[in-house]
Design a protein around this motif. Structure first.
Motif, PDB file in Angstrom:
ATOM      1  N   ASP A 181       0.981  -1.090  -0.099  1.00 40.30           N
ATOM      2  CA  ASP A 181       0.039   0.034  -0.026  1.00 40.30           C
ATOM      3  C   ASP A 181       0.665   1.243   0.049  1.00 40.30           C
ATOM      4  O   ASP A 181       0.699   2.095  -0.457  1.00 40.30           O
ATOM      5  CB  ASP A 181      -0.936  -0.036   1.186  1.00 40.30           C
ATOM      6  CG  ASP A 181      -2.003  -0.941   1.374  1.00 40.30           C
ATOM      7  OD1 ASP A 181      -2.274  -1.124   0.042  1.00 40.30           O
ATOM      8  OD2 ASP A 181      -2.200  -1.538   2.240  1.00 40.30           O
ATOM      9  N   ARG A 182       1.967   1.014   0.856  1.00 47.66           N
ATOM     10  CA  ARG A 182       2.930   2.293   1.034  1.00 47.66           C
ATOM     11  C   ARG A 182       4.399   1.936   1.080  1.00 47.66           C
ATOM     12  O   ARG A 182       4.750   0.893   1.530  1.00 47.66           O
ATOM     13  CB  ARG A 182       2.349   3.101   2.284  1.00 47.66           C
ATOM     14  CG  ARG A 182       2.929   4.209   2.346  1.00 47.66           C
ATOM     15  CD  ARG A 182       2.390   5.190   3.498  1.00 47.66           C
ATOM     16  NE  ARG A 182       3.136   6.368   3.739  1.00 47.66           N
ATOM     17  CZ  ARG A 182       2.637   7.340   2.873  1.00 47.66           C
ATOM     18  NH1 ARG A 182       1.086   7.341   2.506  1.00 47.66           N
ATOM     19  NH2 ARG A 182       3.026   8.436   2.862  1.00 47.66           N
ATOM     20  N   ASP A 190      -8.256   5.144  -3.372  1.00 46.99           N
ATOM     21  CA  ASP A 190      -7.344   4.229  -3.017  1.00 46.99           C
ATOM     22  C   ASP A 190      -7.016   3.349  -4.486  1.00 46.99           C
ATOM     23  O   ASP A 190      -7.436   2.332  -4.480  1.00 46.99           O
ATOM     24  CB  ASP A 190      -7.515   3.447  -1.864  1.00 46.99           C
ATOM     25  CG  ASP A 190      -6.541   2.351  -1.409  1.00 46.99           C
ATOM     26  OD1 ASP A 190      -5.381   2.525  -2.177  1.00 46.99           O
ATOM     27  OD2 ASP A 190      -6.974   1.444  -0.785  1.00 46.99           O
TER      28      ASP A 190
END
Ligand code: UDP
Length: 243
Positions: free
Chosen positions: A179-180, A228
């Motif tokens: 995600d990051r 997202d």
């Protein structure tokens, strides 16, 4: 709904414009991409675009040719793509200017940073051709450079996968999506996110990047709206969240 970002730099690879044949330009593939860009403009987002040239030519893959000359051909390829994207956007009613890092004033404006910003402030899309204007660089580095120069809130890197994975998701079923990440993670690993010149430039200039999947073209719009849609690469939480 208000867009998350005011000004973005979108990096489109040449491959993204080529469609199933993986070479040349495919209008059917390009149209939904341009429609999504138009939606962003209509929502009030300032859009700078750097296009690659890999659908025509990659300097580093050319054999038996002087690398500098091969890269000159590659930069010309990016300009062909820039003109094609500009044409399609204009046909949709979007106001566009093409600026090239190597002067070719009969077909495009020369790259002038302040003029580019003035176009963006007037709601025009600015497409940057010829990469950085120098050989031995990539259009990922050009995208980072232009993003930093125009003070974009984020670099949007449209790819063929929906984010960054620990291994190639097209080859391995157990690939895990992040995600990051930080640019230091990218630089310290074998993750194929972008070349190290571009990654270190993002890191050193605190330019956050969102890597997302262009096989769903409306992800461009969703990305600017803050949905997202991929993997955020940023050195700290604040670089992304303060955009
Ligand atoms: N290129 C270059 N300098 C730059 C950007 C690009 O010489 O600043 C040349 C290089 O030969 C490269 C080609 O243009 O292979 C196309 O760019 P790139 O490979 O980054 O395109 P993409 O893979 O994104 O389609």
């Amino acid at each position: 709904m208000k867009p998350k970002y005011k000004r973005v730099l979108l990096k489109l690879s040449g491959e993204a414009l080529a469609g199933p044949k993986k070479t040349g330009l495919d209008t059917e593939t390009m149209l939904p991409i341009c429609q999504s860009i138009k939606k962003c403009v209509d929502a009030g987002v300032q859009m700078g675009i750097v296009v690659g040239g890999g659908n025509f030519w990659r300097g580093r893959s050319s054999q038996n040719m002087d690398r500098t000359r091969a890269d000159h051909i590659g930069m010309l390829a990016t300009t062909m793509n820039a003109l094609a994207v500009a044409d399609l956007l204009e046909s949709l009613g979007v106001d566009v200017r093409v600026q090239t890092a190597i002067s070719m004033q009969q077909i495009a404006e020369p790259y002038i940073r302040n003029r580019a910003i003035s176009h963006l402030n007037k709601g025009r899309v600015v497409i940057f051709g010829c990469g950085t204007g120098s050989p031995f660089f990539s259009t990922d580095t050009a995208a980072t450079l232009r993003a930093v120069e125009i003070e974009a809130d984020i670099l949007l890197k449209a790819t063929m996968v929906d984010g960054v994975y620990n291994k190639d998701p097209h080859k391995y079923e157990d690939a895990v999506r992040y995600d990051r990440l930080t640019f230091s993670d990218v630089l310290g690993s074998a993750l194929q996110v972008m070349d190290s010149t571009a990654a270190s430039m993002c890191r050193d200039n605190e330019m956050p990047m969102l890597v997302f999947d262009l096989s769903r073209p409306d992800n461009i719009y969703d990305a600017v709206m803050g949905k997202d849609v991929g993997t955020v690469v940023a050195e700290s939480e604040s670089t992304d969240e303060n955009a």
